[in-house]
Each structure stands twice: as C-alpha cells, then as structure tokens.
Design an enzyme around this catalytic site. Structure first.
Site, PDB file in Angstrom:
ATOM      1  CG  ASP A  83       0.605  -3.485  -2.498  1.00  0.00           C
ATOM      2  OD1 ASP A  83      -0.359  -2.986  -3.197  1.00  0.00           O
ATOM      3  OD2 ASP A  83       1.217  -4.511  -2.748  1.00  0.00           O
ATOM      4  CD  GLU A  99      15.315   9.267  11.525  1.00  0.00           C
ATOM      5  OE1 GLU A  99      15.719   9.552  10.259  1.00  0.00           O
ATOM      6  OE2 GLU A  99      15.763   8.211  12.040  1.00  0.00           O
TER       7      GLU A  99
HETATM    8  C1  NOJ Z   1      -2.842  -4.353  -3.716  1.00  0.00           C
HETATM    9  C2  NOJ Z   1      -2.565  -3.541  -4.836  1.00  0.00           C
HETATM   10  O1  NOJ Z   1      -3.579  -2.442  -4.743  1.00  0.00           O
HETATM   11  C3  NOJ Z   1      -2.884  -4.409  -5.966  1.00  0.00           C
HETATM   12  O2  NOJ Z   1      -3.152  -3.526  -7.436  1.00  0.00           O
HETATM   13  C4  NOJ Z   1      -1.761  -5.340  -6.264  1.00  0.00           C
HETATM   14  O3  NOJ Z   1      -2.281  -6.234  -7.357  1.00  0.00           O
HETATM   15  C5  NOJ Z   1      -1.714  -6.357  -5.003  1.00  0.00           C
HETATM   16  N1  NOJ Z   1      -1.755  -5.207  -3.931  1.00  0.00           N
HETATM   17  C6  NOJ Z   1      -0.213  -6.823  -5.005  1.00  0.00           C
HETATM   18  O4  NOJ Z   1       0.788  -5.751  -4.683  1.00  0.00           O
END
Ligand code: NOJ
Ligand code: CA
Length: 553
Positions: A215, A267
């Site tokens: 993310d 790994e």
């Molecule tokens: C990207 C994620 O896809 C989204 O749903 C989220 O709100 C933000 N990152 C923050 O984590």
C-alpha cells in the site's frame, strides 16, 4: 525460448497471472453478522476455482477500527476477530492452495491505526521518547504550539497534522498523517519500524502466503532531515518531483527498504512476490518493479482512460515498453476498491468522466449512465486486457458486470473520503457486498444483512442468475479465463494496423492468438481466422461496435 516466455514454472507464476482482488468484509459472510469473513471466502473456493483465476489478493483483514476500511491496521500479524482467526486464515490458505490458487495479502507500511499498540504507547510516552520516534511527532508553531507544524494536506482532508493531548492533560505535540487522522504515519528513519516490517514479511511468508500488495509504496520515506517538514497543499502528480528528491513521495531512499524486503522474499522457495501501489510518475515505476525491488508495480493508467482506441493503444504500448526495460511484467487494471466500477465509468459521457466528483455530486448521476453501453464496453475491455502480455488484476464483482451502486444514503456511508470531501466522492459503492443469489436478506452474501446496503437491482445481477447462462458476463469471464490458460505465450505482441479506422485495436501474440477490439459504434469486417470467443454477439462477417473478438490465426 525467448527471454520472457510464458514460464509457468515455480518462480514465474506471477508474470501472466490473473489476480482476483477480494475485499474481505464484502465478499461472503459465513456467520450472518453482516461482515464478510475468512470462512466465507473459504466457502467460495469452488467458485474461484471455476472462475479460473490464478491468485487472489485480499485487502486488509487485520484488526482495525475501520477508520479507512481496514487500511488502518492495529496489528499486522493478526486477524480482525470480526473476520476470523489465524487458524481460519490457515484453513482458507490451504483450501485455495489445494485448488492451485495463490494468495497475496495487503501490507500497509506507511501508517498504522491510531489503535496500534505503538501509537498508544507513543501517546502515553513523553516528547522525545523512543516511543514517539516511531511516528512523526512535532511541536506546533506559535507561542503555545497551537499552530500546526507545516502546511501539509492529507489525502482525505484538509490537514495532515493532528494535535494530541499529553498524558498530563495539556495540549501537546502534533503527529503527521497523510491519510485520516486515525492513520498516523510511521517514521521510516526508525530502525525498529524497519525491523518490524521484516518480521511481518516473514510471519506471512512462513504461513505460506505467496505474495504481497504494498500500500502507498512510494510514501514511506519523507524528507525530515535537520528539522525540515514537508509543505504541500495538493497531492496532484504534477506537483511531485520526478527525480527521487521530492519531499514526500517516491524518494530514492525508499528503495533501500524494498531491497531489504526482497532479500527476505528470496529466502523462500518459490520466492515471494510483491506488487507496489506506487502513485508516481510513469517513468519512475521501474525502480519499484525491478528484480532487486518489489518486482512488479501497478499501472493504473487504463483505469483512467476513456473508451478510446488511440488512448488505449498509447497506454498499452507505453507500459509494454516500460516492462521490456525492467524485465518485469505488466499489471493491467480497470477496477479495484478505490475506483468507480469500470462498467459504470465506460457508460458515462465524456464530461462526467472527466470530472467524476462533479458527476457524483449531481442529483441525476444515475441517469447519466448508459448501463448497457458501459457493460458492453467493460466486457470488450476485459477481453482485450486478458489477451495482453502480463498479469491482470480483477476486482470482485466485475465478473458479474456489476455497475456501481449509487444510492447509499449518506448516513450509511463508511468511506473517510466521503466525509472529508464533503460528499464529493465515495468508494463505498464498489465495496457493497457481493450478490450471490437473486433472493435472501443480502442476496446470498450471508444469512444476515449486509454492512453496506445492496441495491434492489442485485436481484437481476448476481452469481445465481448468471451461472450456466450462455452469454452472461460470468460465463464470459469463465470461458475467457479457461481459453487464456491454453493461449498464454511469450510476452510479446504485434499490432495489426487498421489504416482507415482509428477505432480498432488489433494485435496478435506469437502463437497466433489474435484480439480485435472495435471501439467505435459501426461494425467492422471480421478478420479471417477461427473465432474463439467474442465479448458480445457478432455477425458472420462483421464485429459490431464496442466488442472484442479473439481469433486463432
Ligand atoms: C491505498 C488503498 O488502496 C486505499 O484504499 C487506502 O485508503 C489508502 N491506500 C491508505 O491506506
Ligand atoms: Ca461475518
């Protein structure tokens, strides 16, 4: 064999994989509490097998107070008790592996939840303590520290700074959060933070997880040296530097982190794979997708493209060239849990599409969608990307041709973006629980209700209605994915030019697998070859508008 072939061997399974994203809270609810759960996912393994996907990616299922749909993680190595247990996770993993489906989990390293034990400890600890150093705490400006430390906006709202109350009850320091205030950003200059994410990588890899979706992978390292604090009032890509020295995003140093993760992934046998969610300038994706880094990086380019052959062509070619340089493979995406479903997008007029928040705010937004056209285009678009070299990321429900549910009452909205954008846009529509049946309290989602209201028209668009029905979107996906398994070949294509019609995209893969998409409204001549599949009805000699045909030439 050519360098990038269709190797389906142990190491290269991801290169041309079809990965199906599950938003766990909205997939299948086993115990009837209205929230999807791991047992629910396990119960759908036969469905996923029949669909023919190679892997699933699960959005966060960790303990969370759900300030941002689970992207506010309170414990990275555990399961939200409302969703299940670690034992149930292992059962789900085993059931998916047993039918040959691999599993990605979501890692959220930029920020935790404010309920995370480290953040709670930071709140209790004094200024300057090691506990506070894991996050980004700063003094405010002004005589009493009452002015936020810098002019920095957050993705979801006006400011990225929130002031805390110190343990003695006085107004205290401020902490940085690029998203909601319940999502404090980690300080990635802190070694404990780095070590903890290595631990998390091992934790899930040891359990047998095959891959990770990272993310906001571009945000971890910020320029905080010598008291510097980033200032920014817009996160528009146009204001982000593209040379690795931006104050906030895509700094070159971030790749040291991914190199260390890659060493851990390697790994394992087969090495664990990863895909970066990095909203960076297109030319900067390569570093995330490198072999020493995460290995793959999402391109969301097609998710923003209108239905236009030339634009699709340019985007596809750009991404093919980019992956040829890095040796990675492409990631074709139309929909996910953050965007309006693509059947709906493709049914919007150009003006609405160019300003989605404006369209979303308009009272007659539903009437601006040509649902039939949107679905025809979505089906054609999906067949097109299935035929491309590279991997495809699908989002739950698109295999039913779902449109975006648009009538969620504001009091039932959950998305922080909705609240913080004053109702401009919401991601709740695409997160409405899956319709499995035509009847029942939640259209087969579970024996109880659904945590977001499902529209009445789900009675006509659901798995039960489409299962076994020739021509349904579900059967189209199943057939296309079944054929694709046999057709996948070297990661190359040759464009077939249509000099007199700019509405056609036509290409052939090295084994003669040909895909022709008619983006226009008028029929075009059907090329010679054996027709394998079409996204809509075709005639003996022609391909109608908004249709893709696969041929074997
Ligand atoms: C990207 C994620 O896809 C989204 O749903 C989220 O709100 C933000 N990152 C923050 O984590
Ligand atoms: Ca449940």
């Amino acid at each position: 064999m050519a360098e990038h072939t269709f190797l389906r061997g142990p190491k290269d399974w991801w290169r041309q994989a079809v990965v199906y994203q599950i938003y766990p809270r909205s997939y299948a609810d086993n115990n009837g509490d209205g929230i999807g759960d791991l047992k629910g996912i396990t119960s759908r393994v036969p469905y996923l097998k029949e669909l023919g996907v190679d892997a699933v990616w699960l959005s966060p299922f960790y303990p969370s107070e759900l300030a941002d749909g689970g992207y506010d993680v309170a414990d990275y190595r555990n399961i939200d008790p409302r969703i299940g247990t670690l034992e149930e996770f292992d059962e789900m993993l085993e059931a998916l592996h047993a039918v040959g489906i691999r599993v990605f989990v979501d890692v959220v390293p930029n920020h935790s939840s404010d309920q995370h034990e480290w953040f709670q400890a930071a709140l209790k600890a004094p200024k300057g303590s090691p506990e506070r150093d894991r996050y980004i705490f700063r003094d405010g400006k002004g005589e009493h520290g009452e002015i936020r430390p810098s002019e920095l906006c957050s993705h979801f709202g006006p400011t990225a700074w929130t002031r805390i109350t110190e343990p003695d009850g006085t107004p205290g320091q401020w902490y940085m959060h690029l998203f909601a205030k319940e999502q404090p950003d980690f300080n990635w200059d802190n070694q404990e933070v780095r070590d903890d994410f290595i631990k998390t990588a091992r934790f899930w890899s040891d359990r047998g997880v095959d891959g990770f979706r990272i993310d906001v992978a571009h945000a971890l390292v910020k320029n905080l040296k010598d008291g510097h604090l980033p200032e920014r009032l817009s996160f528009d890509l146009s204001v982000m530097k593209n040379d690795g020295t931006d104050d906030l995003f895509d700094r070159d140093e971030v790749h040291e982190i991914y190199k260390s993760w890659r060493q851990v992934y390697n790994e394992y046998d087969p090495p664990r794979v990863a895909v970066a969610e990095a909203w960076v300038h297109a030319n900067r994706r390569a570093a995330y997708a490198s072999e020493e880094g995460l290995g793959q990086s999402f391109s969301f380019d097609l998710a923003f493209e209108p239905w236009n052959a030339k634009k699709f062509h340019n985007t596809i070619q750009y991404n093919l060239d980019a992956s040829a340089k890095t040796g990675s493979s492409n990631t074709w995406v139309f929909s996910n849990h953050d965007v309006i479903r693509h059947a709906t997008r493709f049914g919007l007029d150009a003006e609405s599409l160019s300003n989605l928040p404006k369209w979303f705010r308009s009272a007659d937004r539903e009437s601006k969608i040509n649902k039939e056209l949107g679905l025809a285009r979505a089906r054609a678009a999906t067949m097109l990307i299935f035929a491309l070299p590279g991997s495809t990321y699908l989002y739950q429900g698109e295999e039913l041709g779902l449109h975006e549910p648009l009538n969620i009452p504001s009091e039932q909205m959950q998305d922080p973006q909705w609240f913080r954008s004053e109702g401009s846009i919401s991601r709740d529509g695409c997160r409405v629980p899956m319709p499995w049946t035509s009847t029942g309290s939640s259209f087969g989602f579970g024996p109880g209700g659904a945590h977001l209201p499902q529209p009445e028209w789900f009675k006509d668009v659901n798995v039960e209605k489409q299962d076994g029905v020739a021509g349904s979107t579900l059967e189209l996906y199943r057939t296309a994915l079944m054929l694709r398994k046999g057709l996948v070949c070297a990661e190359k294509l040759t464009w077939n030019k249509h000099w007199f019609n700019s509405n056609v995209l036509d290409f052939t893969r090295p084994n003669g697998w040909r895909s022709v998409t008619n983006f226009g409204n008028k029929p075009i001549k059907l090329p010679k070859g054996k027709v394998l599949l079409s996204s809509g009805p075709i005639n003996a000699n022609s391909i109608p508008g908004n249709t893709t045909v696969w041929l074997q030439s």
